[in-house]
Structure formats: structure tokens, C-alpha cells
Design a protein around this motif. Structure first.
Motif, PDB file in Angstrom:
ATOM      1  N   TYR A 246       1.329  -1.441   0.012  1.00 18.07           N
ATOM      2  CA  TYR A 246       0.133   0.092  -0.558  1.00 18.07           C
ATOM      3  C   TYR A 246       1.185   1.339  -0.141  1.00 18.07           C
ATOM      4  O   TYR A 246       2.143   1.009   0.533  1.00 18.07           O
ATOM      5  CB  TYR A 246      -0.913  -0.122   1.223  1.00 18.07           C
ATOM      6  CG  TYR A 246      -0.386   0.207   2.577  1.00 18.07           C
ATOM      7  CD1 TYR A 246      -0.341   0.671   3.251  1.00 18.07           C
ATOM      8  CD2 TYR A 246      -0.315  -1.132   3.085  1.00 18.07           C
ATOM      9  CE1 TYR A 246       0.500   1.015   4.830  1.00 18.07           C
ATOM     10  CE2 TYR A 246       0.444  -1.400   4.051  1.00 18.07           C
ATOM     11  CZ  TYR A 246       0.226   0.019   5.294  1.00 18.07           C
ATOM     12  OH  TYR A 246       1.447   0.160   6.973  1.00 18.07           O
ATOM     13  N   GLU A 247       0.478   2.365  -0.655  1.00 14.82           N
ATOM     14  CA  GLU A 247       0.766   3.474  -0.186  1.00 14.82           C
ATOM     15  C   GLU A 247      -0.165   4.888   0.578  1.00 14.82           C
ATOM     16  O   GLU A 247      -1.100   4.184   0.916  1.00 14.82           O
ATOM     17  CB  GLU A 247       0.910   3.949  -2.005  1.00 14.82           C
ATOM     18  CG  GLU A 247       2.058   3.243  -3.474  1.00 14.82           C
ATOM     19  CD  GLU A 247       1.615   4.092  -4.638  1.00 14.82           C
ATOM     20  OE1 GLU A 247       2.419   4.394  -4.533  1.00 14.82           O
ATOM     21  OE2 GLU A 247       0.962   3.088  -5.000  1.00 14.82           O
ATOM     22  N   GLY A 248       1.075   5.660   0.121  1.00 16.77           N
ATOM     23  CA  GLY A 248       0.097   6.505   1.184  1.00 16.77           C
ATOM     24  C   GLY A 248       0.096   6.969   2.324  1.00 16.77           C
ATOM     25  O   GLY A 248      -0.736   7.237   3.627  1.00 16.77           O
ATOM     26  N   SER A 249       1.583   5.647   3.300  1.00 17.66           N
ATOM     27  CA  SER A 249       1.315   5.687   4.752  1.00 17.66           C
ATOM     28  C   SER A 249       2.461   6.968   4.776  1.00 17.66           C
ATOM     29  O   SER A 249       3.163   7.776   4.442  1.00 17.66           O
ATOM     30  CB  SER A 249       2.151   4.753   5.169  1.00 17.66           C
ATOM     31  OG  SER A 249       2.847   4.309   3.838  1.00 17.66           O
ATOM     32  N   ARG A 250       2.211   7.115   6.075  1.00 16.06           N
ATOM     33  CA  ARG A 250       2.227   8.350   6.846  1.00 16.06           C
ATOM     34  C   ARG A 250       3.479   8.586   7.791  1.00 16.06           C
ATOM     35  O   ARG A 250       2.928   7.637   8.846  1.00 16.06           O
ATOM     36  CB  ARG A 250       1.840   9.604   6.940  1.00 16.06           C
ATOM     37  CG  ARG A 250       1.525  10.600   5.215  1.00 16.06           C
ATOM     38  CD  ARG A 250       0.785  11.980   5.253  1.00 16.06           C
ATOM     39  NE  ARG A 250       1.622  12.782   6.035  1.00 16.06           N
ATOM     40  CZ  ARG A 250       1.473  14.093   6.478  1.00 16.06           C
ATOM     41  NH1 ARG A 250       0.320  14.504   6.147  1.00 16.06           N
ATOM     42  NH2 ARG A 250       2.598  15.072   6.916  1.00 16.06           N
ATOM     43  N   ILE A 251       3.843   9.172   7.834  1.00 19.46           N
ATOM     44  CA  ILE A 251       5.400   8.818   9.640  1.00 19.46           C
ATOM     45  C   ILE A 251       5.667  10.349  10.034  1.00 19.46           C
ATOM     46  O   ILE A 251       5.707  11.578   9.261  1.00 19.46           O
ATOM     47  CB  ILE A 251       6.324   8.453   9.744  1.00 19.46           C
ATOM     48  CG1 ILE A 251       7.448   8.904   8.483  1.00 19.46           C
ATOM     49  CG2 ILE A 251       6.128   6.799   9.629  1.00 19.46           C
ATOM     50  CD1 ILE A 251       8.549   7.730   8.737  1.00 19.46           C
ATOM     51  N   GLY A 252       5.498  10.768  11.870  1.00 17.74           N
ATOM     52  CA  GLY A 252       6.503  12.641  11.563  1.00 17.74           C
ATOM     53  C   GLY A 252       5.340  11.804  13.526  1.00 17.74           C
ATOM     54  O   GLY A 252       5.227  11.688  13.774  1.00 17.74           O
ATOM     55  N   LEU A 253       6.243  13.689  13.738  1.00 17.27           N
ATOM     56  CA  LEU A 253       5.904  13.898  14.817  1.00 17.27           C
ATOM     57  C   LEU A 253       4.343  14.992  14.949  1.00 17.27           C
ATOM     58  O   LEU A 253       4.557  15.536  13.735  1.00 17.27           O
ATOM     59  CB  LEU A 253       7.172  14.877  15.265  1.00 17.27           C
ATOM     60  CG  LEU A 253       7.939  14.023  16.035  1.00 17.27           C
ATOM     61  CD1 LEU A 253       9.280  14.595  16.543  1.00 17.27           C
ATOM     62  CD2 LEU A 253       8.158  13.035  17.143  1.00 17.27           C
ATOM     63  N   ALA A 254       3.397  14.880  15.742  1.00 18.75           N
ATOM     64  CA  ALA A 254       2.174  15.361  15.727  1.00 18.75           C
ATOM     65  C   ALA A 254       1.946  15.762  17.062  1.00 18.75           C
ATOM     66  O   ALA A 254       2.748  15.556  17.781  1.00 18.75           O
ATOM     67  CB  ALA A 254       1.075  14.479  15.478  1.00 18.75           C
ATOM     68  N   VAL A 255       1.335  16.896  16.885  1.00 14.35           N
ATOM     69  CA  VAL A 255       0.765  17.516  18.003  1.00 14.35           C
ATOM     70  C   VAL A 255      -1.076  17.621  17.661  1.00 14.35           C
ATOM     71  O   VAL A 255      -1.961  17.737  17.069  1.00 14.35           O
ATOM     72  CB  VAL A 255       0.809  18.368  18.354  1.00 14.35           C
ATOM     73  CG1 VAL A 255       2.110  18.532  18.236  1.00 14.35           C
ATOM     74  CG2 VAL A 255       0.994  19.982  17.463  1.00 14.35           C
ATOM     75  N   GLU A 260      -0.788  24.958  18.961  1.00 13.10           N
ATOM     76  CA  GLU A 260      -0.643  26.523  18.173  1.00 13.10           C
ATOM     77  C   GLU A 260       0.793  25.614  17.399  1.00 13.10           C
ATOM     78  O   GLU A 260       0.246  27.115  15.825  1.00 13.10           O
ATOM     79  CB  GLU A 260      -0.343  27.949  18.839  1.00 13.10           C
ATOM     80  CG  GLU A 260      -1.932  28.516  19.096  1.00 13.10           C
ATOM     81  CD  GLU A 260      -1.866  29.618  19.168  1.00 13.10           C
ATOM     82  OE1 GLU A 260      -1.028  30.594  18.972  1.00 13.10           O
ATOM     83  OE2 GLU A 260      -2.997  30.422  19.851  1.00 13.10           O
ATOM     84  N   VAL A 261       1.455  25.700  17.566  1.00 10.92           N
ATOM     85  CA  VAL A 261       2.351  24.600  16.399  1.00 10.92           C
ATOM     86  C   VAL A 261       2.358  24.663  15.475  1.00 10.92           C
ATOM     87  O   VAL A 261       1.017  23.675  14.940  1.00 10.92           O
ATOM     88  CB  VAL A 261       3.383  23.877  17.431  1.00 10.92           C
ATOM     89  CG1 VAL A 261       4.271  24.300  18.265  1.00 10.92           C
ATOM     90  CG2 VAL A 261       3.294  23.094  17.570  1.00 10.92           C
ATOM     91  N   ASP A 262       2.943  25.043  14.537  1.00 10.07           N
ATOM     92  CA  ASP A 262       2.540  23.796  13.074  1.00 10.07           C
ATOM     93  C   ASP A 262       4.233  23.028  12.861  1.00 10.07           C
ATOM     94  O   ASP A 262       3.951  22.880  11.373  1.00 10.07           O
ATOM     95  CB  ASP A 262       2.291  24.849  12.078  1.00 10.07           C
ATOM     96  CG  ASP A 262       0.541  25.264  12.052  1.00 10.07           C
ATOM     97  OD1 ASP A 262       0.078  24.487  12.487  1.00 10.07           O
ATOM     98  OD2 ASP A 262       0.710  26.862  12.322  1.00 10.07           O
TER      99      ASP A 262
END
Ligand code: PBE
Length: 269
Positions: A246-255, A260-262
Motif C-alpha cells: 500500500y501507498e500513502g502511509s505517513r510518518i512524523g511528529l504530531a500534536v 498552535e505550533v505547525d
């Protein structure tokens, strides 16, 4: 700019997951590469512990920055945002890859053909994971129920292929639900076709090592290009890469969206 007290409230700590996750390594790189994270550290534990901390923070509207990825039910359950990553540490266009030990295609031509045909939309995985969360199903139960409910879809993978008689295959996977779900679905399809399948869950580094050394047969669990990219490069040439699950997976840091941080650049060192 995010206020100093908010970073202090988080104890300058990123809420991580398992030490062996690909993302754990990438979070360390964030701390190293972004000036905004100087003096921060990552608290590793488990996905379950991270989700509990996330839930607590959201109940109390407290700040939290945590390891996030999709497909996962967290994005359906909570209002969350991935933080912008101008340094590109988490990369773009993640996908889950199909990797087998050298010789797998020759030894298991029918299993290879079934898995070669197999793919799943990321939205379908997300819906299934949400159902499991709501009904408290483990991933094996979810997979069995999903296969029962999606016969027409499943039949395409084995159409025209001769059934086999009890040949053993070991599927390796990682411990995260998206990967366990897919592995149990493929295990069920292969089992119904006559294979004797075991599913073993290991850390990403062991996964690559086992496929490269031939002690495991096949996996649909590596996340590329960034999440497990370093492992992929280390063992390249010692495994067969036969496509994308599958494609379209995502990783990262989130809040949570109430923060308010973007961007990863918006934090206070
Ligand atoms: N994950 C889920 C894993 C791979 C799949 C993104 C948490 C990781 O190794 O980071």
C-alpha cells in the motif's frame, strides 16, 4: 512561536514508541538536526503507552508532541496534525514493501504469485483498524473477519492458481497493527490455499536480518523509503523486493490541533 511554558510543560520531551521502531531513530535525528529541539530528549516506551499519554493529554488539553503515523486509528479518534518538517527527515511518499528471501519465488511460485497480486488501499486499512478499536478485536480476529466479509475481493488473489498441500511458509512482520492486520490477512489467504503459515512479529532490524539470512520467507511490513530505509540499504542485494502493498502511509511528529505550533521549527529549545 510556541510559548516557552508549553515546551517546559512537556518537559522538553518527545513522547516516543518502541526503541526498535524506525521512527524512534528518526526522532533522534530531529533532536540532532533542528535547533528548536536543542536540549530536548525522546521518551521511548511502547505504542500502547504513547496512546495512553496522548489520550490523557487530550482529556486535559495539555501540550504533547508524539510519534504519529497513518494508517492508524489515532487520526480518526482525535483531532491531530502532523508537524511540518522542512528538513525532510520523515520524507514523503511512504509505502509498505513486499520483500522475500532470495529463492522464495522459485521455492514457492504459487505463494509468490498470490502475494505479488496482493495489495490494499490505505483507506481500507484505516477503516479496518478503526473497527478493531471500536469492537476490541485483536489483529488476527480482525483479519479473519475482514477476509470473511470481503470474499470477492480476496478470490482475485488466488484465481486460477492450483491449491497446494501443506507447504510451510513463515511470514515475518513487525508489532504495529497495520502490519499485523495485513500479515494475518495474507496468512489467511495462503492458509485457505493449502499452505501451512506461521506469522512471527519481530523488530524491524531483525526482520531485515532474518529475510537477508533466509531464516524467514517473506514480509509485507517494511515501511519505505524513509522509515526503514537505512535497513533496506544495509541489506540491499540480499533480498527480493517484489513491489508495494500500500501507498500513502505517513510518518512524523504530531500534536493535537489545539496546540498552535505547525512546524518542527516552532518549538523552544
Ligand atoms: N511504524 C509503523 C513503524 C513501522 C510501521 C511507523 C510505527 C516504525 O518502524 O516506525
Amino acid at each position: 512561536e510556541e510559548s516557552e511554558s508549553e515546551s517546559a510543560q512537556m518537559d522538553y520531551t518527545i513522547t516516543g514508541i518502541e526503541p526498535g521502531a524506525g521512527q524512534t531513530e528518526l526522532n533522534e535525528q530531529v533532536i540532532e538536526d533542528y535547533d528548536s529541539f536543542t536540549g530536548w530528549s525522546q521518551q521511548t516506551s511502547s505504542t500502547g503507552a504513547m496512546l495512553t499519554e496522548l489520550d490523557n493529554a487530550i482529556q486535559n488539553e495539555e501540550p504533547i508532541i508524539f510519534t504519529a503515523w497513518s494508517p492508524h486509528y489515532m487520526f480518526a479518534k482525535y483531532d491531530l496534525k502532523f508537524l511540518e518538517d522542512p528538513e525532510g527527515i520523515f520524507g514523503e511518499g511512504q509505502y509498505a514493501a513486499k520483500i522475500a528471501r532470495l529463492g522464495f519465488e522459485e521455492d514457492f511460485p504459487i505463494a509468490y504469485e498470490i502475494l505479488d497480486r496482493f495489495e490494499m488501499e490505505v483507506g481500507v486499512i484505516e477503516d479496518a483498524l478503526l473497527l478493531a478499536q471500536e469492537e476490541e478485536l485483536d489483529m488476527e480476529e480482525l483479519a479473519n473477519r475482514w477476509v470473511e466479509g470481503n470474499r470477492d475481493f480476496i478470490d482475485v488473489y488466488t484465481e486460477g492458481l492450483d491449491p497446494v498441500d501443506g507447504k510451510s511458509i513463515e511470514i515475518l512482520t513487525t508489532q504495529w497493527n497495520s502490519e499485523l492486520f495485513i500479515s494475518y490477512v495474507t496468512s489467511e489467504i495462503l492458509t485457505e490455499h493449502g499452505f501451512d503459515v506461521t506469522v512471527t512479529s519481530v523488530d524491524p532490524s531483525i526482520l531485515f536480518e532474518a529475510i537477508a539470512s533466509g531464516s524467514g520467507d517473506v514480509t509485507t511490513s517494511p515501511w519505505l523509503p524513509s522509515t526503514h530505509g537505512e535497513l533496506y540499504d544495509r541489506y540491499e542485494g540480499e533480498f527480493l523486493d517484489f513491489g508495494i502493498v500500500y501507498e500513502g502511509s505517513r510518518i512524523g511528529l504530531a500534536v493535537p490541533t489545539y496546540m498552535e505550533v505547525d512546524s518542527l521549527e516552532d518549538f523552544e529549545a
